[in-house]
Design a protein around this motif. Sequence first.
Motif, PDB file in Angstrom:
ATOM      1  N   TYR A 119       0.869  -1.069   0.069  1.00 18.81           N
ATOM      2  CA  TYR A 119       0.197   0.029   0.014  1.00 18.81           C
ATOM      3  C   TYR A 119       0.879   1.253  -0.023  1.00 18.81           C
ATOM      4  O   TYR A 119       2.038   0.945   0.418  1.00 18.81           O
ATOM      5  N   ARG A 120       0.352   2.321  -0.259  1.00 17.50           N
ATOM      6  CA  ARG A 120       1.037   3.468  -0.208  1.00 17.50           C
ATOM      7  C   ARG A 120       0.412   4.898   0.341  1.00 17.50           C
ATOM      8  O   ARG A 120      -0.816   4.743   0.022  1.00 17.50           O
ATOM      9  N   GLN A 121       1.028   5.855   0.577  1.00 17.96           N
ATOM     10  CA  GLN A 121       0.284   6.888   1.429  1.00 17.96           C
ATOM     11  C   GLN A 121       1.065   8.077   0.885  1.00 17.96           C
ATOM     12  O   GLN A 121       2.313   8.378   1.349  1.00 17.96           O
ATOM     13  N   LYS A 143      -3.064  12.384   1.506  1.00 18.82           N
ATOM     14  CA  LYS A 143      -3.962  11.525   0.881  1.00 18.82           C
ATOM     15  C   LYS A 143      -3.874  10.250   1.732  1.00 18.82           C
ATOM     16  O   LYS A 143      -3.326   9.994   2.699  1.00 18.82           O
ATOM     17  N   GLN A 144      -4.875   9.510   1.261  1.00 14.70           N
ATOM     18  CA  GLN A 144      -5.359   8.289   2.156  1.00 14.70           C
ATOM     19  C   GLN A 144      -4.413   7.236   1.749  1.00 14.70           C
ATOM     20  O   GLN A 144      -3.930   7.355   0.810  1.00 14.70           O
ATOM     21  N   ARG A 145      -4.157   5.962   2.689  1.00 16.49           N
ATOM     22  CA  ARG A 145      -3.379   5.012   2.215  1.00 16.49           C
ATOM     23  C   ARG A 145      -4.187   4.359   1.145  1.00 16.49           C
ATOM     24  O   ARG A 145      -5.426   4.073   1.349  1.00 16.49           O
ATOM     25  N   GLU A 146      -3.707   3.729   0.011  1.00 11.59           N
ATOM     26  CA  GLU A 146      -4.238   3.053  -1.068  1.00 11.59           C
ATOM     27  C   GLU A 146      -3.630   2.039  -1.426  1.00 11.59           C
ATOM     28  O   GLU A 146      -2.355   1.923  -1.348  1.00 11.59           O
ATOM     29  N   LEU A 147      -4.411   0.927  -1.932  1.00 13.38           N
ATOM     30  CA  LEU A 147      -3.685  -0.363  -2.322  1.00 13.38           C
ATOM     31  C   LEU A 147      -2.588  -0.166  -3.588  1.00 13.38           C
ATOM     32  O   LEU A 147      -3.259   0.740  -4.350  1.00 13.38           O
ATOM     33  N   ALA A 151      -3.599  -2.116  -8.517  1.00  9.24           N
ATOM     34  CA  ALA A 151      -4.327  -1.091  -8.572  1.00  9.24           C
ATOM     35  C   ALA A 151      -4.234  -0.509 -10.291  1.00  9.24           C
ATOM     36  O   ALA A 151      -3.213  -0.698 -10.930  1.00  9.24           O
ATOM     37  N   SER A 162      -3.675   2.229 -11.606  1.00 12.02           N
ATOM     38  CA  SER A 162      -2.699   3.297 -11.767  1.00 12.02           C
ATOM     39  C   SER A 162      -1.412   2.654 -11.892  1.00 12.02           C
ATOM     40  O   SER A 162      -0.452   3.464 -12.485  1.00 12.02           O
ATOM     41  N   TYR A 190       5.591   3.655   0.939  1.00 15.83           N
ATOM     42  CA  TYR A 190       5.071   2.326   0.998  1.00 15.83           C
ATOM     43  C   TYR A 190       4.853   1.409   1.789  1.00 15.83           C
ATOM     44  O   TYR A 190       6.298   1.491   2.466  1.00 15.83           O
TER      45      TYR A 190
END
Length: 120
Positions: A37-39, A43-47, A60, A62, A93
Amino acid sequence: QVRLVESGGGLVQAGGSLRLSCAASGSISSINTMGWYRQAPGKQRELVAVITRGGSPNYADSVKGRFTISRDSAKNKIDLQMNSLKPEDTAVYYCNADVATYDSFSRIYWGQGTQVTVSS
């Protein structure tokens, strides 16, 4: 106790590559899904990408076609090969794993995070 340790972050120019690694250690009886995951700031943490025990990846949108997640189940380790990096990939990450130990049911563990910075 389970520990996830990430390595491989750093500074790279746009278009470059980096490889992240995450190793799980401790009284592990089994690991189900592992992933990244990354942040980014503000921004919110995303997969980013996950991989099942059987080796099936999911990405993801992206990062599809640019990042590749792999797993070495014998070593309780995953890697994330990141190619064609873009400035928008800049983030901390985090490694994530669904781990069962010898004295507890499975739960989610997180690593401490590794910084990836992509300059334009």
